[in-house]
Scaffold this motif. Structure first.
Motif, PDB file in Angstrom:
ATOM      1  N   LEU A  60       0.827  -1.208   0.000  1.00 46.10           N
ATOM      2  CA  LEU A  60       0.000   0.000   0.000  1.00 46.10           C
ATOM      3  C   LEU A  60       0.861   1.258   0.000  1.00 46.10           C
ATOM      4  O   LEU A  60       0.632   2.190  -0.782  1.00 46.10           O
ATOM      5  CB  LEU A  60      -0.907   0.000   1.238  1.00 46.10           C
ATOM      6  N   ARG A  61       1.858   1.266   0.865  1.00 44.97           N
ATOM      7  CA  ARG A  61       2.698   2.456   0.979  1.00 44.97           C
ATOM      8  C   ARG A  61       3.550   2.682  -0.265  1.00 44.97           C
ATOM      9  O   ARG A  61       3.840   3.829  -0.631  1.00 44.97           O
ATOM     10  CB  ARG A  61       3.597   2.324   2.208  1.00 44.97           C
ATOM     11  N   ASP A  62       3.940   1.595  -0.908  1.00 42.45           N
ATOM     12  CA  ASP A  62       4.780   1.711  -2.106  1.00 42.45           C
ATOM     13  C   ASP A  62       3.963   1.963  -3.367  1.00 42.45           C
ATOM     14  O   ASP A  62       4.524   2.078  -4.459  1.00 42.45           O
ATOM     15  CB  ASP A  62       5.620   0.444  -2.293  1.00 42.45           C
ATOM     16  N   GLY A  63       2.633   2.011  -3.206  1.00 41.13           N
ATOM     17  CA  GLY A  63       1.775   2.281  -4.358  1.00 41.13           C
ATOM     18  C   GLY A  63       1.618   1.109  -5.295  1.00 41.13           C
ATOM     19  O   GLY A  63       1.235   1.287  -6.463  1.00 41.13           O
ATOM     20  N   ARG A  64       1.854  -0.098  -4.785  1.00 42.16           N
ATOM     21  CA  ARG A  64       1.696  -1.283  -5.637  1.00 42.16           C
ATOM     22  C   ARG A  64       0.297  -1.854  -5.460  1.00 42.16           C
ATOM     23  O   ARG A  64      -0.083  -2.273  -4.378  1.00 42.16           O
ATOM     24  CB  ARG A  64       2.737  -2.346  -5.290  1.00 42.16           C
ATOM     25  N   GLY A  65      -0.459  -1.852  -6.516  1.00 45.14           N
ATOM     26  CA  GLY A  65      -1.804  -2.412  -6.469  1.00 45.14           C
ATOM     27  C   GLY A  65      -2.881  -1.447  -6.050  1.00 45.14           C
ATOM     28  O   GLY A  65      -4.048  -1.838  -5.936  1.00 45.14           O
ATOM     29  N   ASN A  66      -2.538  -0.185  -5.809  1.00 45.23           N
ATOM     30  CA  ASN A  66      -3.564   0.778  -5.426  1.00 45.23           C
ATOM     31  C   ASN A  66      -4.449   1.179  -6.606  1.00 45.23           C
ATOM     32  O   ASN A  66      -5.544   1.705  -6.416  1.00 45.23           O
ATOM     33  CB  ASN A  66      -2.938   2.021  -4.808  1.00 45.23           C
ATOM     34  N   GLN A  67      -3.954   0.972  -7.811  1.00 51.84           N
ATOM     35  CA  GLN A  67      -4.766   1.140  -9.009  1.00 51.84           C
ATOM     36  C   GLN A  67      -5.070  -0.256  -9.564  1.00 51.84           C
ATOM     37  O   GLN A  67      -4.658  -1.261  -9.000  1.00 51.84           O
ATOM     38  CB  GLN A  67      -4.036   2.011 -10.034  1.00 51.84           C
ATOM     39  N   TYR A  68      -5.786  -0.309 -10.692  1.00 50.83           N
ATOM     40  CA  TYR A  68      -6.156  -1.619 -11.222  1.00 50.83           C
ATOM     41  C   TYR A  68      -4.923  -2.501 -11.437  1.00 50.83           C
ATOM     42  O   TYR A  68      -4.010  -2.114 -12.173  1.00 50.83           O
ATOM     43  CB  TYR A  68      -6.851  -1.471 -12.574  1.00 50.83           C
ATOM     44  N   PRO A  69      -4.895  -3.671 -10.849  1.00 52.57           N
ATOM     45  CA  PRO A  69      -3.830  -4.611 -11.179  1.00 52.57           C
ATOM     46  C   PRO A  69      -4.132  -5.279 -12.520  1.00 52.57           C
ATOM     47  O   PRO A  69      -5.233  -5.143 -13.059  1.00 52.57           O
ATOM     48  CB  PRO A  69      -3.890  -5.633 -10.033  1.00 52.57           C
ATOM     49  N   PRO A  70      -3.177  -6.006 -13.080  1.00 55.01           N
ATOM     50  CA  PRO A  70      -3.441  -6.723 -14.334  1.00 55.01           C
ATOM     51  C   PRO A  70      -4.612  -7.690 -14.178  1.00 55.01           C
ATOM     52  O   PRO A  70      -4.804  -8.300 -13.116  1.00 55.01           O
ATOM     53  CB  PRO A  70      -2.131  -7.486 -14.586  1.00 55.01           C
ATOM     54  N   GLY A  71      -5.383  -7.846 -15.233  1.00 56.67           N
ATOM     55  CA  GLY A  71      -6.552  -8.709 -15.184  1.00 56.67           C
ATOM     56  C   GLY A  71      -6.272 -10.127 -14.708  1.00 56.67           C
ATOM     57  O   GLY A  71      -7.030 -10.662 -13.891  1.00 56.67           O
ATOM     58  N   PRO A  72      -5.205 -10.765 -15.179  1.00 60.47           N
ATOM     59  CA  PRO A  72      -4.936 -12.140 -14.722  1.00 60.47           C
ATOM     60  C   PRO A  72      -4.374 -12.216 -13.307  1.00 60.47           C
ATOM     61  O   PRO A  72      -4.261 -13.306 -12.747  1.00 60.47           O
ATOM     62  CB  PRO A  72      -3.888 -12.652 -15.732  1.00 60.47           C
ATOM     63  N   GLY A  73      -3.994 -11.073 -12.720  1.00 58.51           N
ATOM     64  CA  GLY A  73      -3.327 -11.049 -11.422  1.00 58.51           C
ATOM     65  C   GLY A  73      -1.917 -10.505 -11.576  1.00 58.51           C
ATOM     66  O   GLY A  73      -1.342 -10.534 -12.668  1.00 58.51           O
ATOM     67  N   ILE A 109     -15.075 -20.109  -8.418  1.00 59.25           N
ATOM     68  CA  ILE A 109     -16.130 -21.082  -8.701  1.00 59.25           C
ATOM     69  C   ILE A 109     -17.144 -20.483  -9.669  1.00 59.25           C
ATOM     70  O   ILE A 109     -17.527 -21.106 -10.675  1.00 59.25           O
ATOM     71  CB  ILE A 109     -16.814 -21.511  -7.394  1.00 59.25           C
ATOM     72  N   ALA A 110     -17.603 -19.268  -9.384  1.00 60.61           N
ATOM     73  CA  ALA A 110     -18.623 -18.630 -10.217  1.00 60.61           C
ATOM     74  C   ALA A 110     -18.123 -18.440 -11.648  1.00 60.61           C
ATOM     75  O   ALA A 110     -18.818 -18.798 -12.614  1.00 60.61           O
ATOM     76  CB  ALA A 110     -19.028 -17.284  -9.612  1.00 60.61           C
ATOM     77  N   ALA A 111     -16.943 -17.861 -11.801  1.00 54.00           N
ATOM     78  CA  ALA A 111     -16.426 -17.593 -13.138  1.00 54.00           C
ATOM     79  C   ALA A 111     -16.210 -18.884 -13.912  1.00 54.00           C
ATOM     80  O   ALA A 111     -16.485 -18.956 -15.118  1.00 54.00           O
ATOM     81  CB  ALA A 111     -15.116 -16.805 -13.042  1.00 54.00           C
ATOM     82  N   ALA A 270     -15.159 -14.953 -18.501  1.00 56.30           N
ATOM     83  CA  ALA A 270     -16.279 -14.696 -17.591  1.00 56.30           C
ATOM     84  C   ALA A 270     -15.854 -13.806 -16.436  1.00 56.30           C
ATOM     85  O   ALA A 270     -16.566 -12.864 -16.063  1.00 56.30           O
ATOM     86  CB  ALA A 270     -16.827 -16.018 -17.057  1.00 56.30           C
ATOM     87  N   LYS A 271     -14.682 -14.058 -15.872  1.00 57.62           N
ATOM     88  CA  LYS A 271     -14.226 -13.322 -14.682  1.00 57.62           C
ATOM     89  C   LYS A 271     -14.101 -11.824 -14.941  1.00 57.62           C
ATOM     90  O   LYS A 271     -14.392 -11.005 -14.064  1.00 57.62           O
ATOM     91  CB  LYS A 271     -12.872 -13.907 -14.238  1.00 57.62           C
ATOM     92  N   GLN A 272     -13.709 -11.447 -16.167  1.00 62.99           N
ATOM     93  CA  GLN A 272     -13.492 -10.025 -16.442  1.00 62.99           C
ATOM     94  C   GLN A 272     -14.779  -9.211 -16.359  1.00 62.99           C
ATOM     95  O   GLN A 272     -14.732  -7.985 -16.189  1.00 62.99           O
ATOM     96  CB  GLN A 272     -12.864  -9.855 -17.825  1.00 62.99           C
ATOM     97  N   PHE A 273     -15.926  -9.888 -16.444  1.00 58.87           N
ATOM     98  CA  PHE A 273     -17.203  -9.185 -16.340  1.00 58.87           C
ATOM     99  C   PHE A 273     -17.864  -9.383 -14.978  1.00 58.87           C
ATOM    100  O   PHE A 273     -19.013  -8.997 -14.790  1.00 58.87           O
ATOM    101  CB  PHE A 273     -18.135  -9.635 -17.464  1.00 58.87           C
ATOM    102  N   LEU A 274     -17.130  -9.950 -14.044  1.00 61.17           N
ATOM    103  CA  LEU A 274     -17.609 -10.053 -12.669  1.00 61.17           C
ATOM    104  C   LEU A 274     -16.937  -8.953 -11.858  1.00 61.17           C
ATOM    105  O   LEU A 274     -17.421  -7.837 -11.805  1.00 61.17           O
ATOM    106  CB  LEU A 274     -17.329 -11.457 -12.122  1.00 61.17           C
ATOM    107  N   THR A 275     -15.783  -9.229 -11.237  1.00 60.27           N
ATOM    108  CA  THR A 275     -15.109  -8.158 -10.496  1.00 60.27           C
ATOM    109  C   THR A 275     -14.127  -7.368 -11.351  1.00 60.27           C
ATOM    110  O   THR A 275     -13.653  -6.327 -10.922  1.00 60.27           O
ATOM    111  CB  THR A 275     -14.329  -8.729  -9.305  1.00 60.27           C
ATOM    112  N   TYR A 276     -13.803  -7.887 -12.519  1.00 62.71           N
ATOM    113  CA  TYR A 276     -12.755  -7.346 -13.382  1.00 62.71           C
ATOM    114  C   TYR A 276     -11.401  -7.591 -12.729  1.00 62.71           C
ATOM    115  O   TYR A 276     -10.632  -8.430 -13.169  1.00 62.71           O
ATOM    116  CB  TYR A 276     -12.988  -5.865 -13.693  1.00 62.71           C
ATOM    117  N   VAL A 277     -11.086  -6.860 -11.651  1.00 62.00           N
ATOM    118  CA  VAL A 277      -9.879  -7.124 -10.860  1.00 62.00           C
ATOM    119  C   VAL A 277     -10.219  -6.864  -9.393  1.00 62.00           C
ATOM    120  O   VAL A 277     -11.246  -6.268  -9.077  1.00 62.00           O
ATOM    121  CB  VAL A 277      -8.690  -6.245 -11.283  1.00 62.00           C
ATOM    122  N   SER A 278      -9.335  -7.294  -8.492  1.00 61.63           N
ATOM    123  CA  SER A 278      -9.598  -7.100  -7.067  1.00 61.63           C
ATOM    124  C   SER A 278      -8.322  -7.290  -6.266  1.00 61.63           C
ATOM    125  O   SER A 278      -7.325  -7.818  -6.764  1.00 61.63           O
ATOM    126  CB  SER A 278     -10.658  -8.096  -6.575  1.00 61.63           C
TER     127      SER A 278
END
Length: 399
Positions: A60-73, A109-111, A270-278
């Motif tokens: 969090l402090r280094d600003g890693r992942g505070n914006q959209y991460p890559p879709g696959p992770g 499971i859902a995706a 399918a996953k990209q239209f559920l949470t997109y990323v998280s």
């Protein structure tokens, strides 16, 4: 001001009409209202390793992942997942094409089911099952076909009837949905049972989705065997994993699938239209968690084993018939020795009677009568909380 005109058609579609508020929400509300000890929902009451929590803070402090991460992770986590699978099971995956990070195992499971099923397909699943399985199959427009794990009191476990599994497969069966270690029964499918499942999948050309989120919680010499390690399964299996159960950070919601490239591509669609990323910053922390030495996993398992034994012994002393789990962090009990037979009524009255909350296993069954006398308790709590709970139960149910 005029009132809104109601429609003649119900708001909730027919596929989801059978699913109301989850039993977990109901029982957790009862716990809050009565001050009862909540051994219903499976979440720990302490955080996981401090170094993993600090890794999240650092991200969090280094600003890693505070914006959209890559879709696959994030690459660091995908690489850590493949390293974990190789180190633990000898399974080799490409982090770029054979791993997908999800918002917990529930989204995985859902995706997966939304991506792989067509309306009218049949899904054979082991009953009792985690309640999201049924809902996700319904959302995909498919039909669930339960195969019931039967209690074996002589062995204090639930068993899979392989002949019943084979008979459940028809020309409309698309996939098998397997969960081992199994929630809620605590059964760990043996290598022989999994080999038979694999042979059936190959013979009938079935896909297999295997939920292995409790992979690090196996006891008493039981062995967790990933289905993808068996002959013919690498290309037809979607394996679901999760950080929440292993590292005691369930609120982070970091899960994943590993599978062949074509399957991962389908699920990602399918996953990209559920949470997109998280879970951006948490992904970096989980990458570090997966690289923890074996001593962490050994100590984690030993701690849960001691808690299992504490709760199982206390439930037995209070008069329950106990199915001692070989995996997960749940104990299933039979309430009939207490003169009870309705798990729903028992669990709804338990907070007032004993100051403890549990879950009726019948909610995990299509065949409700098969699960009626069984009740599940979670032991992923502090030892002093478990000791308090078993003392309350002992006082409530012993003369």
């Amino acid at each position: 001001m005029t009132g809104m005109t109601s429609t003649a058609r119900p708001f909730l579609n027919r596929r989801l009409a059978e699913f109301g508020t989850t039993i977990f929400a109901e029982m957790s509300a009862l716990a809050a209202a009565t001050g009862a000890i909540n051994l219903g929902q499976g979440f720990p009451d302490t955080d996981g390793p401090e170094e993993v929590r600090e890794a999240a803070v650092r991200a969090l402090r280094d600003g890693r992942g505070n914006q959209y991460p890559p879709g696959p992770g994030v690459p660091e986590l995908r690489t850590a997942i493949t390293a974990h699978q190789l180190r633990r099971y000898g399974l080799s995956f490409d982090p770029d094409t054979e791993v997908l990070v999800t918002a917990g195992a529930t989204e995985a499971i859902a995706a997966t089911l939304l991506a792989l099923l067509e309306p009218g397909d049949e899904v054979v699943a082991l009953e009792p099952y985690y309640d999201s399985y049924a809902a996700c199959i319904a959302m995909a427009g498919a039909t669930r076909v339960p195969v019931t794990l039967r209690p074996d009191p002589g062995q204090a476990r639930f068993r899979l009837d392989l002949d019943e599994l084979r008979d459940a497969v028809t020309g409309r069966t698309r996939l098998l949905l397997i969960n081992t270690p199994h929630n809620p029964t605590g059964t760990v499918l043996t290598r022989e049972e999994l080999t038979a499942i694999a042979e059936l999948a190959v013979e009938r050309d079935l896909l297999v989705v295997t939920d292995e989120v409790y992979e690090h919680l196996v006891f008493d010499g039981a062995e967790h065997v990933p289905l993808a390690t068996l002959p013919g399964m690498r290309e037809r299996t979607v394996t679901i994993g999760s950080a929440g159960k292993t590292f005691s950070f369930t609120g982070w919601k970091v899960g994943w699938i590993t599978a062949a490239p074509g399957l991962v591509t389908a699920v990602r669609s399918a996953k990209q239209f559920l949470t997109y990323v998280s879970s951006g910053p948490f992904q970096y922390a989980v990458a570090e968690a997966l690289a923890l030495p074996d001593t962490y996993f050994d100590a984690f398992r030993a701690d849960m084993l001691a808690k299992r034994d504490l709760l199982a012994a206390g439930l037995s002393d209070a008069g329950f018939a106990v199915f001692r789990p070989a995996g997960t962090y749940f104990v299933t009990t039979d309430i009939r020795p207490l003169g009870e037979s309705d798990g729903f009524a028992f669990c709804r009255s338990l907070p007032e009677r004993a100051g403890v909350v549990a879950i009726p296993n019948a909610v995990f069954y299509d065949h409700r009568e098969a699960g009626a006398p069984f009740v599940r308790f979670a032991f992923c709590k502090r030892a002093e909380v478990l000791a308090d709970a078993v003392e309350r139960l002992r006082k409530a149910f012993t003369p």
